[in-house]
Design an enzyme around this catalytic site. Structure first.
Site, PDB file in Angstrom:
ATOM      1  CG  PHE A 172      -9.867  -9.382  11.077  1.00  0.00           C
ATOM      2  CD1 PHE A 172      -8.621  -9.830  11.499  1.00  0.00           C
ATOM      3  CD2 PHE A 172     -10.148  -9.370   9.711  1.00  0.00           C
ATOM      4  CE1 PHE A 172      -7.674 -10.269  10.585  1.00  0.00           C
ATOM      5  CE2 PHE A 172      -9.201  -9.816   8.797  1.00  0.00           C
ATOM      6  CZ  PHE A 172      -7.968 -10.262   9.234  1.00  0.00           C
ATOM      7  CD  GLN A 173      -7.419  -7.078   7.395  1.00  0.00           C
ATOM      8  OE1 GLN A 173      -8.332  -6.832   6.626  1.00  0.00           O
ATOM      9  NE2 GLN A 173      -6.254  -7.580   6.992  1.00  0.00           N
ATOM     10  CG  MET A 207      22.957  12.029   3.372  1.00  0.00           C
ATOM     11  SD  MET A 207      24.150  13.123   2.577  1.00  0.00           S
ATOM     12  CE  MET A 207      23.232  13.699   1.149  1.00  0.00           C
ATOM     13  CE  LYS A 237     -17.201  -6.253   3.262  1.00  0.00           C
ATOM     14  NZ  LYS A 237     -16.584  -7.560   3.520  1.00  0.00           N
ATOM     15  CD  GLU A 250      -1.789  -2.343   1.641  1.00  0.00           C
ATOM     16  OE1 GLU A 250      -0.600  -2.629   1.919  1.00  0.00           O
ATOM     17  OE2 GLU A 250      -2.736  -3.145   1.793  1.00  0.00           O
TER      18      GLU A 250
END
Lengths: 163, 564
Positions: free
Chosen positions: B112-113, B477, B162, B50
């Protein structure tokens, strides 16, 4: 310097945390913060007391204005204004001290709103300095519990903050 | 017509003119994916992580000026997107991220999630929304696009539970939206602009300093006209490159920590500084106490909070950069005033002396490949016309110093947040926006491994990116700072156990090359660019001891550069 900033915010869930989050993320002080509904159900009004240099206060007001939920904002300390804070204070009130406490409450124009055999609960309103002075006058020894509302403020005269 | 929330999301995107989104499916967004499946107007690009979806959407926005869109699921989908959201936030990139959320009745249940996406993203978005009622969905989406693109742009998150995507309601595309609490300034204050023009004409040692705001605000042309009319020297920030043609003689190069000597010295010694769409970032100013000690400062910015945040400003102008510059140009022409030619000549002579130090020189005859040589050659081979994305570190600075951008929106990098792993997914976003363009990702072996999985996405969509991996076996760096400031104690900056990048590229179905000799740099780049339809991963084994010069050490002023 101490500033009282009044903010009208959209009455949306999470609006308060946007303001609180801004202050913690950018390291600004919050001395007190109160928020409640207004006569207009679509906005709530927040009064925020903060302190800092002129530059910091300028940044604070700019950053607050940038929040999408902030409808309007006014730094009350820039003009004539009134401020009030309310305090509920529970005091140990026994023996000879009981009468003395009642006199102090009268002097400060407070009201005793509950009495038990051993305690008084006092309601006191004024600017923050007055509340501090009362706490000092009664002395730590008799103070059982203190609840303060945080500062409320309003501009004097025609000037106001409306959505 | 009555639609489900999921159908509304997709129909809205189409109506809003979004033709491509970057995303990754998951439980909470399944209804939306199902709605995507049955149409062709909105193309969905399946990334491999993502974070890459947000970087690709972000770079799509950077290279086109349109709003980039990403779609991710709840919980880990949203948290993986956070780095990309913060990256866009720090660089003020217009982006809308749609995140799935658990059904409304489960919110707050540690479902969940489930994560508090609003809470997690709040400090790194311009604004965010949780849509609790399908009736509010279309209008909220419209607000999100309006907020993302207007004023000072930025990412906006819309969190959609949802059940809201399953619920049905009447859909009408909201053509416009008004928010009483959000009224971004467009035009600048005429009186202030007039004052600014007068001050510019008084200047003996003027300097123009511009940032990402010029690129984002579509003001490159107006800036170029004004700068040429005035004859002033100009510098760009890292984010501002391309805002003024880099090959123009009035351009002094980038300023700041790894800017050119002439740009930084001109900043330090100028008497009038014209800051446009730039925010006086610490990487630009060096020690703020020592910054531009003799300058009166004009600052043009669309965000009032950027003005007087870090430095005191004499003439603040709040407004969109483009109309402000246009108005300044008009007022300048109307006034008939001219810059002080004699003073300017002396000033240019002084700048010429600083320039003659040739602060970016490197050893082109070195036996090891110098990273600068690779970028320099890439610039020549592509005719300066490629889109260049970068990751973060030495290679980023070399790219900024040596690729001369004449046009805006060609240089795509994470300037504010400094996100390693940005370059590859960003290049994908750019290539989708400009299918026929040459898109190069200049990276290092550290950064590229932070989103290497996207080579798989590139394969799926046959993206012919050119990846230029400046491989020095070090987090360059970090190593450079350790050499300078930690007496050479190279704590954890050595990259051991590197993959064979050639085989890695090949295993994803791409072309891999390894280049270790300086004389092979140009032929390899030419060969790679000529491979129009293939992704080419070029692993350049470069001099591991090379540092980025010049450099302003932390705490020093712009006039205190380390040259070599």
């Amino acid at each position: 310097m101490r500033h009282i900033i009044s903010i009208l915010m959209e009455n949306e869930a999470g609006a308060l945390s946007r303001v609180a989050g801004l202050f913690s993320a950018r390291g600004y002080n919050i001395e007190s913060l109160t928020v409640a509904p207004t006569e207009d159900p679509t906005v709530s009004r927040m009064t925020l007391v903060t302190s800092g240099s002129e530059e910091i206060i300028e940044q604070i007001t700019k950053q607050l204005n940038k929040l999408v939920d902030v409808v309007k904002l006014l730094d009350l300390t820039e003009g004539p204004h009134m401020e009030r804070e309310m305090m509920l204070i529970k005091l140990r009130a026994t023996g000879t001290g009981r009468e003395e406490l009642k006199r102090l409450v009268d002097i400060f124009r407070g009201r005793i709103i509950e009495v038990t055999a051993s305690t008084y609960t006092v309601e006191l309103t004024g600017n923050s300095g007055k509340l501090d002075a009362f706490l000092e006058a009664v002395g730590e020894l008799v103070i059982l519990e203190v609840v303060r509302s945080g500062v409320l403020g309003i501009a004097r005269g025609e000037k106001g903050l409306r959505a | 017509m009555e639609l489900t929330g999921a159908q509304i999301v997709v129909q809205f995107l189409e109506d809003e003119g979004v033709d491509i989104i970057f995303g990754y499916p998951g439980g909470a967004v399944l209804h939306i994916y199902d709605a995507l499946y049955t149409q062709d107007a909105v193309k969905h690009i399946l990334v491999r992580h993502e974070q890459a979806a947000t970087h690709a959407a972000d770079a799509y926005a950077r290279s086109t000026g349109k709003v980039g869109v990403a779609l991710v699921t709840s919980g880990p989908g949203a948290t993986n997107a956070v780095t990309g959201i913060a990256t866009a936030y720090l660089d003020s990139i217009p982006m809308v991220v749609l995140t799935g959320q658990v059904p409304t009745h489960l919110i707050g249940n540690d479902a969940f999630q489930e994560v508090d996406t609003l809470g997690i993203t709040r400090p790194c978005v311009k604004h965010n929304f949780l849509v609790k009622d399908v009736a509010d969905l279309a209008e909220t989406l419209k607000k999100a696009f309006y907020l993302a693109a207007s004023g000072r742009p930025g990412p906006v998150v819309v969190d959609i539970p949802k059940d809201v995507t399953a619920a049905r309601t009447e859909y009408v595309f909201p053509k416009s939206v008004k928010m009483r609490s959000y009224n971004p300034v467009v035009k600048g204050h005429t009186g202030q602009i007039k004052k600014a023009v007068d001050l510019m004409l008084e200047a003996k040692r003027p300097m123009i300093y511009t940032g990402g705001g010029v690129v984002l605000g579509g003001a490159a042309e107006a800036l170029t006209e004004l700068t040429r009319e005035l004859g002033f020297p100009i510098t760009n920030t890292l984010m501002g490159l391309g805002g003024y043609p880099a090959t123009d003689p009035q351009f002094l190069g980038m300023l700041g920590m790894h800017g050119t000597y002439e740009a930084n010295m001109a900043m330090h010694h100028c008497d009038v500084l014209v800051a446009i769409g730039a925010r006086f970032d610490d990487r630009v100013t060096g020690n703020i106490e020592k910054f531009c000690p003799t300058a009166r400062i004009i600052h043009v910015d669309v965000d009032p909070a950027s003005i007087a945040k870090n430095v005191k400003v004499d003439i603040p102008i709040v407004g969109q950069v483009e109309p402000v510059l246009r108005q300044a140009l008009r007022l300048l022409r109307e006034s008939g005033g001219k810059s002080d030619a004699e003073a300017l000549k002396a000033w240019w002579d002084q700048i010429g002396e600083w320039r003659s130090l040739d602060c970016l020189k490197y050893d082109p005859a070195s036996e090891r490949i110098k990273p600068q040589l690779v970028v320099d050659t890439l610039y020549r081979v592509t005719g300066g016309d490629a889109f260049v994305t970068s990751d973060v570190g030495q290679h980023q600075m070399f790219a900024a110093q040596f690729y001369k951008f004449d046009k805006p929106r060609r240089w795509i990098n994470s300037g504010g947040l400094g996100t390693m792993g940005f370059g590859l997914p960003a290049a994908m976003g750019v290539q989708f926006a400009h299918p026929d363009a040459t898109v190069c990702c200049i990276t290092g072996e550290g950064s590229i491994q932070m989103n290497i999985q996207e080579l798989s996405t590139c394969r799926q969509y046959a993206l012919p990116l050119k990846i230029i991996n400046l491989n020095n076996g070090f987090l360059g760096m970090v190593r450079q700072w350790q050499e300078f400031f930690y007496q050479g104690r190279y704590a954890q900056s050595y990259m051991e156990s590197l993959p064979d990048f050639v085989k890695l590229a090949e295993s994803y179905g791409h072309v891999g090359m390894q280049i270790s000799r300086p004389e092979d740099v140009e032929p390899a780049l030419r060969e790679a660019i000529a491979l129009k339809d293939r992704l080419v991963f070029m692993d350049f084994l470069v001099d591991p001891t090379e540092n980025v010069y010049p450099m302003i050490p932390a705490g020093a002023g712009l006039n205190e550069m380390i040259l070599v």
